[in-house]
Design a protein around this motif. Sequence first.
Motif, mmCIF file in Angstrom:
data_model
loop_
_atom_site.group_PDB
_atom_site.id
_atom_site.type_symbol
_atom_site.label_atom_id
_atom_site.label_comp_id
_atom_site.label_asym_id
_atom_site.label_seq_id
_atom_site.Cartn_x
_atom_site.Cartn_y
_atom_site.Cartn_z
ATOM 1 N N PRO A 218 0.819 -1.211 0.000
ATOM 2 C CA PRO A 218 0.000 0.000 0.000
ATOM 3 C C PRO A 218 0.853 1.261 0.000
ATOM 4 O O PRO A 218 1.847 1.353 0.729
ATOM 5 N N VAL A 219 0.484 2.206 -0.829
ATOM 6 C CA VAL A 219 1.168 3.498 -0.908
ATOM 7 C C VAL A 219 0.105 4.584 -0.786
ATOM 8 O O VAL A 219 -0.891 4.564 -1.518
ATOM 9 N N THR A 220 0.291 5.501 0.136
ATOM 10 C CA THR A 220 -0.691 6.560 0.313
ATOM 11 C C THR A 220 -0.616 7.546 -0.855
ATOM 12 O O THR A 220 0.403 7.616 -1.557
ATOM 13 N N PRO A 221 -1.668 8.317 -1.080
ATOM 14 C CA PRO A 221 -1.632 9.306 -2.161
ATOM 15 C C PRO A 221 -0.474 10.283 -2.038
ATOM 16 O O PRO A 221 0.151 10.636 -3.033
ATOM 17 N N ILE A 222 -0.171 10.718 -0.815
ATOM 18 C CA ILE A 222 0.927 11.668 -0.612
ATOM 19 C C ILE A 222 2.266 11.015 -0.947
ATOM 20 O O ILE A 222 3.124 11.616 -1.614
ATOM 21 N N GLN A 223 2.446 9.774 -0.482
ATOM 22 C CA GLN A 223 3.683 9.061 -0.801
ATOM 23 C C GLN A 223 3.830 8.875 -2.308
ATOM 24 O O GLN A 223 4.912 9.081 -2.869
ATOM 25 N N GLN A 224 2.737 8.521 -2.961
ATOM 26 C CA GLN A 224 2.771 8.317 -4.407
ATOM 27 C C GLN A 224 3.164 9.607 -5.120
ATOM 28 O O GLN A 224 4.027 9.607 -6.007
ATOM 29 N N ARG B 183 0.351 -1.886 -5.180
ATOM 30 C CA ARG B 183 -0.165 -3.231 -5.453
ATOM 31 C C ARG B 183 -1.628 -3.189 -5.894
ATOM 32 O O ARG B 183 -2.018 -3.876 -6.838
ATOM 33 N N THR B 184 -2.420 -2.383 -5.205
ATOM 34 C CA THR B 184 -3.840 -2.278 -5.581
ATOM 35 C C THR B 184 -3.982 -1.772 -7.007
ATOM 36 O O THR B 184 -4.755 -2.320 -7.805
ATOM 37 N N GLY B 185 -3.247 -0.717 -7.338
ATOM 38 C CA GLY B 185 -3.319 -0.179 -8.693
ATOM 39 C C GLY B 185 -2.892 -1.188 -9.736
ATOM 40 O O GLY B 185 -3.477 -1.274 -10.823
ATOM 41 N N LEU B 186 -1.865 -1.998 -9.404
ATOM 42 C CA LEU B 186 -1.388 -3.006 -10.352
ATOM 43 C C LEU B 186 -2.454 -4.076 -10.597
ATOM 44 O O LEU B 186 -2.715 -4.465 -11.744
ATOM 45 N N ILE B 187 -3.080 -4.535 -9.531
ATOM 46 C CA ILE B 187 -4.132 -5.555 -9.690
ATOM 47 C C ILE B 187 -5.298 -4.993 -10.495
ATOM 48 O O ILE B 187 -5.887 -5.682 -11.346
ATOM 49 N N LEU B 188 -5.627 -3.731 -10.270
ATOM 50 C CA LEU B 188 -6.696 -3.103 -11.046
ATOM 51 C C LEU B 188 -6.341 -3.047 -12.522
ATOM 52 O O LEU B 188 -7.201 -3.237 -13.398
ATOM 53 N N GLU B 189 -5.074 -2.775 -12.825
ATOM 54 C CA GLU B 189 -4.638 -2.746 -14.223
ATOM 55 C C GLU B 189 -4.805 -4.121 -14.870
ATOM 56 O O GLU B 189 -5.255 -4.235 -16.011
ATOM 57 N N ILE B 190 -4.430 -5.161 -14.131
ATOM 58 C CA ILE B 190 -4.564 -6.519 -14.667
ATOM 59 C C ILE B 190 -6.024 -6.838 -14.934
ATOM 60 O O ILE B 190 -6.385 -7.344 -16.001
ATOM 61 N N PHE B 191 -6.878 -6.528 -13.980
ATOM 62 C CA PHE B 191 -8.301 -6.816 -14.145
ATOM 63 C C PHE B 191 -8.870 -6.024 -15.320
ATOM 64 O O PHE B 191 -9.723 -6.511 -16.057
ATOM 65 N N GLY B 192 -8.381 -4.782 -15.485
ATOM 66 C CA GLY B 192 -8.863 -3.970 -16.596
ATOM 67 C C GLY B 192 -8.518 -4.589 -17.936
ATOM 68 O O GLY B 192 -9.295 -4.517 -18.890
ATOM 69 N N GLU B 193 -7.351 -5.214 -18.021
ATOM 70 C CA GLU B 193 -6.950 -5.842 -19.276
ATOM 71 C C GLU B 193 -7.657 -7.178 -19.496
ATOM 72 O O GLU B 193 -7.929 -7.574 -20.625
ATOM 73 N N ARG B 194 -7.984 -7.889 -18.397
ATOM 74 C CA ARG B 194 -8.553 -9.222 -18.513
ATOM 75 C C ARG B 194 -10.063 -9.224 -18.758
ATOM 76 O O ARG B 194 -10.600 -10.199 -19.283
ATOM 77 N N ALA B 195 -10.749 -8.159 -18.343
ATOM 78 C CA ALA B 195 -12.214 -8.160 -18.441
ATOM 79 C C ALA B 195 -12.653 -8.365 -19.885
ATOM 80 O O ALA B 195 -12.378 -7.540 -20.749
#
Length: 450
Positions: A98-104, A118-130
């Motif tokens: 997890p990375v906070t918005p400020i850290q990012q 990690r959350t953003g990466l999993i979302l990217e994968i799901f976006g490509e797989r749907a």
Amino acid sequence: MPLEDRVAATDIGRAIVLHPWIKSGGAGAHLRPGQRAPEDRLEEAVGLAAAIHLDIAHSAVVPVASPKPGTLFGEGKVEEIKGLVKLEEAGLVIIDGPVTPIQQRNLERAWKTKVLDRTGLILEIFGERAATREGALQVELAHLIYQKSRLVRSWTHLERQRGGLGFVGGPGETQIEADRRHIQDRITKLENQLERVTRTRELHRKKRRRVPYPIVALVGYTNAGKSTLFNRMTAAEVMAEDMLFATLDPTMRALDMPGGQRVILSDTVGFISDLPTSLVAAFRATLEEVLEADLILHVRDISHPETGAQRLDVHQVLRELGVDPQDTNLIVEVANKIDLLEPAARTVLEAEAAADPNQVLVSAMTGEGIDTLNTLIETRVTAHLMDLDVTLTPADAAARAWLHQHCTVVREDAPDTDGNVEIHIKASAADIGRINKQFPGLLPEAVTLH
């Protein structure tokens, strides 16, 4: 998912994957009981990145003795990674945690590159797989919920300043607030669309209840071999690759058991550790197939060194869905990939399975153990059914058709000289009630009184 927020591998170039190991006990801290080795977590993160075809230039475990609120890593480590980003000409840094918005925001400014947690990466994968409209809606909803919870986005377009109107409001906030309102409006629209999807799914479930075939759901950690097992059991051609989240959208097929019982086999999306809460919520309409299941097969990659930790991760997601992972009447553990085990390890596992009626060993790749699994499934889903012998006369053609449609016909004997047929069925208490109502006198008196 909005196109401007998607990570395109062709635009990123090279990527760096970092797993921050938070050593809460200090520099000499050891792993806590049940905690995964950071090297294994890093390997999984690299696999996730590879799932969207990123070119991984470098990967490393980064010990973090004390996480910094502004940058997660210490100042020296930030500078070290900055040099690595420049050296590798990386267009993306993935932080497996997890990375906070400020850290990012601060890390993107320091490294002059995009940062994805990690959350953003999993979302990217799901976006490509749907692959279906429903899957795309669920992914976009999860992505927007994730974005809305953050003060700033991963990318820089929200940092554009726009002047206020007169003395009302100041510069720098208008664009962010406008985007927040846009996100909320889109979330509301998607939730309404998915509500209609949920209602449609419920209609489908009601139809299945009228033709009450038991539902058997496959669940498990991503890449445990669920889709390969699904294909082996049903002779389907569901996408099955050695890749994390190769399958996203659920698939259902009818499957006839050796004894004649028909079931509906459902392949669901794979689970993973630290699965984003927004994804669990967005995919609840799909994962409700698990809640409706008469039997859940927990498919495990028994050859994986982290199989025990993966098991606990699946249990956690099941709990979030409202399923008790310790319910042995509902859940059967399927130890998959036994063909990859060393002989000694396999011998130990076989001894354990022999003493545990709730575990079965299979190889979805070779087909070993599938017959045993099918027998176990049929035994479990028919345990509550009664075995009945029914005599049908030539005038009972409608009743014969009804029994074939709604009950499990185990055997049907040849007609006798008068044209009467003996039919052997398995029926539930509800089936017996319907038979007695629609065809009075068809069943023996003892069954009628049941």
